[in-house]
Design a protein around this motif. Structure first.
Motif, PDB file in Angstrom:
ATOM      1  N   LEU A  39     -14.386 -22.207  31.018  1.00 26.44           N
ATOM      2  CA  LEU A  39     -14.558 -22.642  29.634  1.00 26.44           C
ATOM      3  C   LEU A  39     -15.869 -23.379  29.412  1.00 26.44           C
ATOM      4  CD1 LEU A  39     -10.960 -23.871  28.745  1.00 26.44           C
ATOM      5  CD2 LEU A  39     -12.007 -21.647  28.292  1.00 26.44           C
ATOM      6  N   ASN A  40     -16.554 -23.775  30.508  1.00 26.07           N
ATOM      7  CA  ASN A  40     -17.755 -24.589  30.348  1.00 26.07           C
ATOM      8  C   ASN A  40     -18.954 -24.134  31.177  1.00 26.07           C
ATOM      9  OD1 ASN A  40     -16.966 -25.257  32.924  1.00 26.07           O
ATOM     10  ND2 ASN A  40     -16.483 -27.398  32.460  1.00 26.07           N
ATOM     11  N   GLY A  41     -18.849 -22.996  31.862  1.00 28.26           N
ATOM     12  CA  GLY A  41     -19.965 -22.502  32.655  1.00 28.26           C
ATOM     13  C   GLY A  41     -20.103 -23.149  34.013  1.00 28.26           C
ATOM     14  N   SER A  42     -19.099 -23.920  34.423  1.00 22.27           N
ATOM     15  CA  SER A  42     -19.202 -24.653  35.692  1.00 22.27           C
ATOM     16  C   SER A  42     -19.349 -23.741  36.904  1.00 22.27           C
ATOM     17  CB  SER A  42     -17.978 -25.560  35.872  1.00 22.27           C
ATOM     18  OG  SER A  42     -16.794 -24.777  35.869  1.00 22.27           O
ATOM     19  N   ASN A  43     -18.894 -22.513  36.817  1.00 20.15           N
ATOM     20  CA  ASN A  43     -19.026 -21.587  37.937  1.00 20.15           C
ATOM     21  C   ASN A  43     -19.847 -20.357  37.544  1.00 20.15           C
ATOM     22  OD1 ASN A  43     -17.096 -20.681  36.205  1.00 20.15           O
ATOM     23  ND2 ASN A  43     -15.652 -20.016  37.752  1.00 20.15           N
ATOM     24  N   GLY A  44     -20.747 -20.545  36.608  1.00 18.03           N
ATOM     25  CA  GLY A  44     -21.604 -19.450  36.165  1.00 18.03           C
ATOM     26  C   GLY A  44     -22.755 -19.192  37.120  1.00 18.03           C
ATOM     27  N   VAL A  45     -23.640 -18.299  36.718  1.00 17.53           N
ATOM     28  CA  VAL A  45     -24.834 -17.970  37.499  1.00 17.53           C
ATOM     29  C   VAL A  45     -26.024 -18.625  36.807  1.00 17.53           C
ATOM     30  CG1 VAL A  45     -26.351 -16.123  38.282  1.00 17.53           C
ATOM     31  CG2 VAL A  45     -23.867 -15.802  38.326  1.00 17.53           C
ATOM     32  N   ALA A  90     -20.548 -12.427  26.920  1.00 20.27           N
ATOM     33  CA  ALA A  90     -20.986 -13.463  27.850  1.00 20.27           C
ATOM     34  C   ALA A  90     -21.437 -14.673  27.050  1.00 20.27           C
ATOM     35  CB  ALA A  90     -22.124 -12.954  28.737  1.00 20.27           C
ATOM     36  N   ARG A  91     -21.609 -15.763  27.730  1.00 21.22           N
ATOM     37  CA  ARG A  91     -22.189 -16.968  27.145  1.00 21.22           C
ATOM     38  C   ARG A  91     -23.319 -17.438  28.045  1.00 21.22           C
ATOM     39  NH1 ARG A  91     -17.759 -20.909  24.327  1.00 21.22           N
ATOM     40  NH2 ARG A  91     -16.740 -19.302  23.076  1.00 21.22           N
ATOM     41  N   GLY A  96     -27.969 -27.717  27.445  1.00 21.57           N
ATOM     42  CA  GLY A  96     -26.726 -28.273  26.936  1.00 21.57           C
ATOM     43  C   GLY A  96     -26.145 -27.547  25.734  1.00 21.57           C
ATOM     44  N   THR A  97     -26.863 -26.579  25.174  1.00 21.14           N
ATOM     45  CA  THR A  97     -26.372 -25.807  24.035  1.00 21.14           C
ATOM     46  C   THR A  97     -25.877 -24.448  24.518  1.00 21.14           C
ATOM     47  OG1 THR A  97     -27.932 -26.889  22.549  1.00 21.14           O
ATOM     48  CG2 THR A  97     -26.970 -24.824  21.788  1.00 21.14           C
ATOM     49  N   THR A  98     -24.677 -24.059  24.065  1.00 23.17           N
ATOM     50  CA  THR A  98     -24.082 -22.788  24.461  1.00 23.17           C
ATOM     51  C   THR A  98     -24.332 -21.728  23.405  1.00 23.17           C
ATOM     52  OG1 THR A  98     -22.353 -23.941  25.687  1.00 23.17           O
ATOM     53  CG2 THR A  98     -21.927 -21.642  25.115  1.00 23.17           C
ATOM     54  N   TYR A  99     -24.734 -20.547  23.852  1.00 19.74           N
ATOM     55  CA  TYR A  99     -24.989 -19.407  22.980  1.00 19.74           C
ATOM     56  C   TYR A  99     -24.053 -18.261  23.352  1.00 19.74           C
ATOM     57  CZ  TYR A  99     -29.255 -22.036  22.136  1.00 19.74           C
ATOM     58  OH  TYR A  99     -30.146 -23.039  21.830  1.00 19.74           O
ATOM     59  N   LEU A 100     -23.619 -17.491  22.355  1.00 22.74           N
ATOM     60  CA  LEU A 100     -22.707 -16.377  22.571  1.00 22.74           C
ATOM     61  C   LEU A 100     -23.483 -15.070  22.521  1.00 22.74           C
ATOM     62  CD1 LEU A 100     -19.847 -17.486  20.130  1.00 22.74           C
ATOM     63  CD2 LEU A 100     -20.277 -18.232  22.464  1.00 22.74           C
ATOM     64  N   PHE A 101     -23.056 -14.110  23.339  1.00 18.32           N
ATOM     65  CA  PHE A 101     -23.731 -12.814  23.394  1.00 18.32           C
ATOM     66  C   PHE A 101     -22.702 -11.694  23.554  1.00 18.32           C
ATOM     67  CE2 PHE A 101     -25.976  -9.528  26.025  1.00 18.32           C
ATOM     68  CZ  PHE A 101     -26.769  -9.038  24.993  1.00 18.32           C
ATOM     69  N   ALA A 144     -33.489 -24.346  33.448  1.00 12.42           N
ATOM     70  CA  ALA A 144     -32.344 -23.582  33.940  1.00 12.42           C
ATOM     71  C   ALA A 144     -31.577 -22.964  32.780  1.00 12.42           C
ATOM     72  CB  ALA A 144     -31.430 -24.488  34.745  1.00 12.42           C
ATOM     73  N   VAL A 145     -31.110 -21.735  32.990  1.00 10.48           N
ATOM     74  CA  VAL A 145     -30.240 -21.048  32.039  1.00 10.48           C
ATOM     75  C   VAL A 145     -29.020 -20.585  32.825  1.00 10.48           C
ATOM     76  CG1 VAL A 145     -30.014 -19.165  30.378  1.00 10.48           C
ATOM     77  CG2 VAL A 145     -32.238 -20.264  30.719  1.00 10.48           C
ATOM     78  N   THR A 146     -27.830 -20.981  32.371  1.00 13.12           N
ATOM     79  CA  THR A 146     -26.589 -20.627  33.056  1.00 13.12           C
ATOM     80  C   THR A 146     -25.827 -19.587  32.249  1.00 13.12           C
ATOM     81  OG1 THR A 146     -26.429 -22.814  34.072  1.00 13.12           O
ATOM     82  CG2 THR A 146     -24.404 -21.516  33.964  1.00 13.12           C
ATOM     83  N   PHE A 147     -25.434 -18.511  32.907  1.00 13.38           N
ATOM     84  CA  PHE A 147     -24.692 -17.410  32.285  1.00 13.38           C
ATOM     85  C   PHE A 147     -23.267 -17.407  32.832  1.00 13.38           C
ATOM     86  CE2 PHE A 147     -29.140 -16.341  32.508  1.00 13.38           C
ATOM     87  CZ  PHE A 147     -29.422 -15.853  31.242  1.00 13.38           C
ATOM     88  N   TYR A 148     -22.292 -17.158  31.945  1.00 14.53           N
ATOM     89  CA  TYR A 148     -20.896 -17.136  32.403  1.00 14.53           C
ATOM     90  C   TYR A 148     -20.024 -16.352  31.438  1.00 14.53           C
ATOM     91  CZ  TYR A 148     -19.804 -20.909  29.040  1.00 14.53           C
ATOM     92  OH  TYR A 148     -19.627 -21.659  27.900  1.00 14.53           O
ATOM     93  N   LEU A 149     -18.793 -16.075  31.865  1.00 12.03           N
ATOM     94  CA  LEU A 149     -17.793 -15.431  31.026  1.00 12.03           C
ATOM     95  C   LEU A 149     -16.820 -16.506  30.560  1.00 12.03           C
ATOM     96  CD1 LEU A 149     -17.113 -12.251  33.180  1.00 12.03           C
ATOM     97  CD2 LEU A 149     -18.653 -12.505  31.232  1.00 12.03           C
ATOM     98  N   TYR A 150     -16.398 -16.421  29.317  1.00  8.46           N
ATOM     99  CA  TYR A 150     -15.559 -17.462  28.735  1.00  8.46           C
ATOM    100  C   TYR A 150     -14.082 -17.082  28.841  1.00  8.46           C
ATOM    101  CZ  TYR A 150     -13.912 -20.893  25.331  1.00  8.46           C
ATOM    102  OH  TYR A 150     -13.264 -21.922  24.707  1.00  8.46           O
ATOM    103  N   ASP A 151     -13.364 -17.778  29.686  1.00 15.82           N
ATOM    104  CA  ASP A 151     -11.919 -17.576  29.814  1.00 15.82           C
ATOM    105  C   ASP A 151     -11.367 -18.673  30.706  1.00 15.82           C
ATOM    106  OD1 ASP A 151      -9.500 -16.386  29.289  1.00 15.82           O
ATOM    107  OD2 ASP A 151      -9.719 -14.787  30.768  1.00 15.82           O
TER     108      ASP A 151
END
Length: 200
Positions: A39-45, A90-91, A96-101, A144-151
């Motif tokens: 939910l927060n990108g903590s385990n994103g790339v 993806a997000r 600190g700002t989250t963007y949706l894609f 840094a840019v962090t990419f992740y899936l939201y679930d």
């Protein structure tokens, strides 16, 4: 002859400038539907990128689409507009700002919930409809840019998405390239072929 030498020198400089520019090949980011979902990108790339503008798109690499459900349901006859199914979304987080894609960007990013923006019955169909998603972002300084899936319920997730992150050439790079091409064109146009005709 002087013009030819000048034109070739200009073309060589333009080509060298383009070759020496910081434009790099695209970086592929593979996001697994389980290990890179949160939910927060903590385990994103996370990518550490230089300042500049970057394009973002879905590509076929390790993954093509992901699902947050055990099986597709409620699909129409074409395998689209499902109430549950496959998606390309993806997000990414910048400063600190989250963007949706992708799918669901207009519906809060929890899957494609908008009208005419439903899930798909298969991974292949979802990916086939992801080509229209293109985005870009600009970093004013390296960061840094962090990419992740939201679930957050990951037990029934499957698949993943692959993203292409590519630096966009700066206008100066394009200008140098066009100057070089123009110089070569000018040289080709001015070069005249003379033929000598002899009669026996």
């Amino acid at each position: 002859m002087k013009f030819a030498s000048t034109a070739l020198s200009a073309a060589a400089l333009a080509i060298a400038a383009v070759a020496a520019s910081p434009v790099q090949a695209a970086t592929i980011v593979n996001l697994n539907g389980v290990t890179n979902a949160s939910l927060n990108g903590s385990n994103g790339v996370t990518l550490n990128l230089a300042a500049g503008t970057y394009s973002l798109s879905f590509v076929k690499d390790a993954y093509t689409a992901f699902t947050r459900f055990s099986a597709p349901t409620g699909c129409d006859g074409a395998g689209m507009n499902c109430s549950q199914g496959w998606e390309n979304s993806a997000r990414y987080i910048i400063g600190g700002t989250t963007y949706l894609f992708g799918d669901g960007a207009a519906s809060g990013g929890i899957g494609p919930l908008g009208v005419g923006d439903g899930y798909y019955s298969s991974e292949a169909l979802s990916f086939a409809n992801s080509g229209g998603y293109l985005d870009s972002f600009t970093l004013n300084s390296a960061g840094a840019v962090t990419f992740y899936l939201y679930d957050d319920f990951l037990g029934d997730n499957s698949g993943g998405v692959s993203l292409s992150v590519a630096a966009v050439p700066e206008p100066a790079t394009w200008l140098m390239m066009f100057v070089g091409i123009g110089a070569i064109g000018g040289f080709m146009r001015r070069k005249r072929v003379t033929a000598t005709v002899r009669y026996a």
